[in-house]
Design a protein around this motif. Structure first.
Motif, PDB file in Angstrom:
ATOM      1  N   GLY A   6       0.725  -1.404  -0.526  1.00  0.00           N
ATOM      2  CA  GLY A   6       0.291   0.456  -0.043  1.00  0.00           C
ATOM      3  C   GLY A   6       0.761   1.216  -0.219  1.00  0.00           C
ATOM      4  N   LEU A   7       2.215   1.206   0.826  1.00  0.00           N
ATOM      5  CA  LEU A   7       2.601   2.317   0.811  1.00  0.00           C
ATOM      6  C   LEU A   7       4.140   1.838   1.249  1.00  0.00           C
ATOM      7  CD1 LEU A   7       3.690   5.674   1.188  1.00  0.00           C
ATOM      8  CD2 LEU A   7       2.820   5.419   3.936  1.00  0.00           C
ATOM      9  N   LEU A   8       5.207   2.349   0.500  1.00  0.00           N
ATOM     10  CA  LEU A   8       6.779   2.509   0.472  1.00  0.00           C
ATOM     11  C   LEU A   8       7.032   3.814   0.668  1.00  0.00           C
ATOM     12  CD1 LEU A   8       9.351   0.068  -0.309  1.00  0.00           C
ATOM     13  CD2 LEU A   8       9.697   2.062   0.099  1.00  0.00           C
ATOM     14  N   ILE A   9       7.390   4.071   1.997  1.00  0.00           N
ATOM     15  CA  ILE A   9       7.915   5.620   1.728  1.00  0.00           C
ATOM     16  C   ILE A   9       9.319   6.047   2.683  1.00  0.00           C
ATOM     17  CG2 ILE A   9       6.392   6.541   3.447  1.00  0.00           C
ATOM     18  CD1 ILE A   9       6.686   9.153   1.262  1.00  0.00           C
ATOM     19  N   VAL A  10       9.682   6.859   2.039  1.00  0.00           N
ATOM     20  CA  VAL A  10      11.182   6.842   2.897  1.00  0.00           C
ATOM     21  C   VAL A  10      11.414   8.596   2.767  1.00  0.00           C
ATOM     22  CG1 VAL A  10      13.980   6.746   2.966  1.00  0.00           C
ATOM     23  CG2 VAL A  10      12.498   4.598   1.726  1.00  0.00           C
ATOM     24  N   HIS A  11      12.038   9.537   3.697  1.00  0.00           N
ATOM     25  CA  HIS A  11      11.525  10.459   4.960  1.00  0.00           C
ATOM     26  C   HIS A  11      13.106  11.383   3.368  1.00  0.00           C
ATOM     27  CE1 HIS A  11      12.795  14.622   6.561  1.00  0.00           C
ATOM     28  NE2 HIS A  11      11.338  14.339   7.600  1.00  0.00           N
ATOM     29  N   LYS A  12      12.296  11.776   2.646  1.00  0.00           N
ATOM     30  CA  LYS A  12      13.474  13.239   1.531  1.00  0.00           C
ATOM     31  C   LYS A  12      14.613  13.018   2.456  1.00  0.00           C
ATOM     32  CE  LYS A  12      12.390  16.123  -1.583  1.00  0.00           C
ATOM     33  NZ  LYS A  12      11.658  16.120  -2.736  1.00  0.00           N
ATOM     34  N   GLN A  13      15.364  13.250   3.681  1.00  0.00           N
ATOM     35  CA  GLN A  13      16.302  13.246   4.030  1.00  0.00           C
ATOM     36  C   GLN A  13      17.341  12.054   4.092  1.00  0.00           C
ATOM     37  OE1 GLN A  13      15.914  15.009   8.502  1.00  0.00           O
ATOM     38  NE2 GLN A  13      17.505  16.242   7.881  1.00  0.00           N
ATOM     39  N   HIS A  14      16.506  10.746   3.687  1.00  0.00           N
ATOM     40  CA  HIS A  14      16.975   9.455   3.538  1.00  0.00           C
ATOM     41  C   HIS A  14      16.911   8.852   1.973  1.00  0.00           C
ATOM     42  CE1 HIS A  14      18.233   9.493   7.838  1.00  0.00           C
ATOM     43  NE2 HIS A  14      17.279  10.506   8.549  1.00  0.00           N
ATOM     44  N   GLY A  15      16.284  10.133   1.387  1.00  0.00           N
ATOM     45  CA  GLY A  15      16.103   9.239  -0.226  1.00  0.00           C
ATOM     46  C   GLY A  15      17.925   8.378  -0.486  1.00  0.00           C
ATOM     47  N   ARG A  16      17.371   8.617  -2.057  1.00  0.00           N
ATOM     48  CA  ARG A  16      18.889   8.430  -2.740  1.00  0.00           C
ATOM     49  C   ARG A  16      19.771   7.626  -1.644  1.00  0.00           C
ATOM     50  NH1 ARG A  16      16.368   9.116  -7.227  1.00  0.00           N
ATOM     51  NH2 ARG A  16      17.002  10.823  -8.244  1.00  0.00           N
ATOM     52  N   GLY A  17      19.604   6.823  -1.051  1.00  0.00           N
ATOM     53  CA  GLY A  17      20.867   6.172  -0.199  1.00  0.00           C
ATOM     54  C   GLY A  17      21.139   4.159  -0.426  1.00  0.00           C
ATOM     55  N   GLY A  18      19.786   4.217  -1.388  1.00  0.00           N
ATOM     56  CA  GLY A  18      19.630   2.804  -1.489  1.00  0.00           C
ATOM     57  C   GLY A  18      18.332   2.235  -0.034  1.00  0.00           C
ATOM     58  N   VAL A  19      18.283   3.060   0.501  1.00  0.00           N
ATOM     59  CA  VAL A  19      16.946   2.930   1.806  1.00  0.00           C
ATOM     60  C   VAL A  19      16.098   1.899   1.309  1.00  0.00           C
ATOM     61  CG1 VAL A  19      15.992   3.481   4.154  1.00  0.00           C
ATOM     62  CG2 VAL A  19      18.008   4.394   3.193  1.00  0.00           C
ATOM     63  N   ALA A  20      15.150   2.109   0.714  1.00  0.00           N
ATOM     64  CA  ALA A  20      13.900   1.966   0.176  1.00  0.00           C
ATOM     65  C   ALA A  20      14.161   0.560  -0.590  1.00  0.00           C
ATOM     66  CB  ALA A  20      13.123   3.238  -1.666  1.00  0.00           C
ATOM     67  N   SER A  21      15.124   0.567  -1.143  1.00  0.00           N
ATOM     68  CA  SER A  21      15.414  -1.297  -1.892  1.00  0.00           C
ATOM     69  C   SER A  21      15.871  -1.531  -0.706  1.00  0.00           C
ATOM     70  CB  SER A  21      16.630  -0.681  -2.846  1.00  0.00           C
ATOM     71  OG  SER A  21      15.679   0.024  -4.212  1.00  0.00           O
ATOM     72  N   LYS A  22      16.399  -1.497  -0.319  1.00  0.00           N
ATOM     73  CA  LYS A  22      16.824  -2.294   1.416  1.00  0.00           C
ATOM     74  C   LYS A  22      15.886  -3.022   1.587  1.00  0.00           C
ATOM     75  CE  LYS A  22      21.491  -0.932   1.085  1.00  0.00           C
ATOM     76  NZ  LYS A  22      23.077  -0.252   2.187  1.00  0.00           N
ATOM     77  N   ALA A  23      15.145  -1.944   2.372  1.00  0.00           N
ATOM     78  CA  ALA A  23      13.922  -1.924   2.733  1.00  0.00           C
ATOM     79  C   ALA A  23      12.388  -3.079   1.446  1.00  0.00           C
ATOM     80  CB  ALA A  23      12.646  -0.671   2.713  1.00  0.00           C
ATOM     81  N   LEU A  24      12.797  -2.535   0.562  1.00  0.00           N
ATOM     82  CA  LEU A  24      11.544  -3.719  -0.378  1.00  0.00           C
ATOM     83  C   LEU A  24      12.429  -4.805  -0.268  1.00  0.00           C
ATOM     84  CD1 LEU A  24       9.472  -4.047  -3.054  1.00  0.00           C
ATOM     85  CD2 LEU A  24      11.515  -2.851  -4.597  1.00  0.00           C
ATOM     86  N   HIS A  25      13.619  -4.932  -0.780  1.00  0.00           N
ATOM     87  CA  HIS A  25      13.827  -6.525  -0.204  1.00  0.00           C
ATOM     88  C   HIS A  25      14.134  -6.891   1.064  1.00  0.00           C
ATOM     89  CE1 HIS A  25      16.883  -5.024  -3.647  1.00  0.00           C
ATOM     90  NE2 HIS A  25      15.732  -4.547  -4.132  1.00  0.00           N
ATOM     91  N   LEU A  26      13.598  -6.396   2.334  1.00  0.00           N
ATOM     92  CA  LEU A  26      13.539  -6.880   3.223  1.00  0.00           C
ATOM     93  C   LEU A  26      11.621  -7.626   3.434  1.00  0.00           C
ATOM     94  CD1 LEU A  26      15.340  -5.149   5.468  1.00  0.00           C
ATOM     95  CD2 LEU A  26      16.158  -7.216   4.953  1.00  0.00           C
ATOM     96  N   LEU A  27      10.904  -6.388   2.442  1.00  0.00           N
ATOM     97  CA  LEU A  27       9.650  -6.852   2.782  1.00  0.00           C
ATOM     98  C   LEU A  27       8.784  -8.226   1.939  1.00  0.00           C
ATOM     99  CD1 LEU A  27       6.889  -6.643   2.908  1.00  0.00           C
ATOM    100  CD2 LEU A  27       6.499  -4.911   1.681  1.00  0.00           C
TER     101      LEU A  27
END
Length: 168
Positions: free
Chosen positions: A86-107
């Motif tokens: 439904g949602l995957l969002i990372v605070h703008k300050q932490h964007g562009r560092g691969g955080v979203a990709s890593k979180a998606l892989h964990l999910l």
């Protein structure tokens, strides 16, 4: 280190404040989805209530034990019995560092561990950054529809492969 931490009380004052900070770091996304740049606590509570009624599970994306993002998903969507993000969002300050990709892989690993073979999600028309991210992560458009906020959306799907997430 990136991790997913279950949110036990999604509607607590503290959790709503954290969610509001994360969500409001992306006013353009809010405008596309909710037709307003900044969400109120009431907006978030209402949206959470709707998702919780459907059975959504909520997780913080944490970086070094600090919440920097948010994921919620349905393990079994009522229409097709597939998991839907439904949602995957990372605070703008932490964007562009691969955080979203890593979180998606964990999910994805969590879903594979529950014997899920694919996952779906919607991307609102106008959310080009989201569309690019999901395509880069291997999602493909399978259909178009209208979401609960009356936005035109593309429906994406990704097949999940257990071998991808096995550690040696």
């Amino acid at each position: 280190m990136i991790d997913l931490v279950s949110i036990k009380v999604v509607q607590s004052k503290e959790d709503i404040t954290i969610q509001k900070t994360i969500l409001n770091s992306h006013p353009a996304y809010n405008q596309v989805v909710m037709a307003k740049e900044f969400l109120t606590e009431e907006d978030i509570i209402k949206d959470n209530e709707e998702n919780l009624k459907l059975g959504a599970e909520y997780y913080y994306i944490t970086k070094d034990n600090e919440p920097v993002g948010l994921i919620h998903y349905l393990l079994n969507h009522k229409s097709d019995h597939l998991p839907w993000i439904g949602l995957l969002i990372v605070h703008k300050q932490h964007g562009r560092g691969g955080v979203a990709s890593k979180a998606l892989h964990l999910l994805e690993k969590k879903l594979i561990d529950q014997n899920k073979q694919k996952v779906r999600l919607c991307v609102q028309d106008g959310n080009e950054i989201g569309a690019v991210f999901w395509r880069q992560e291997g999602f493909v458009i399978i259909n178009s529809a209208t979401d609960g906020h009356n936005n035109r959306v593309d429906i994406y799907e990704k097949k999940l492969y257990p071998d991808r997430y096995q550690c040696s």
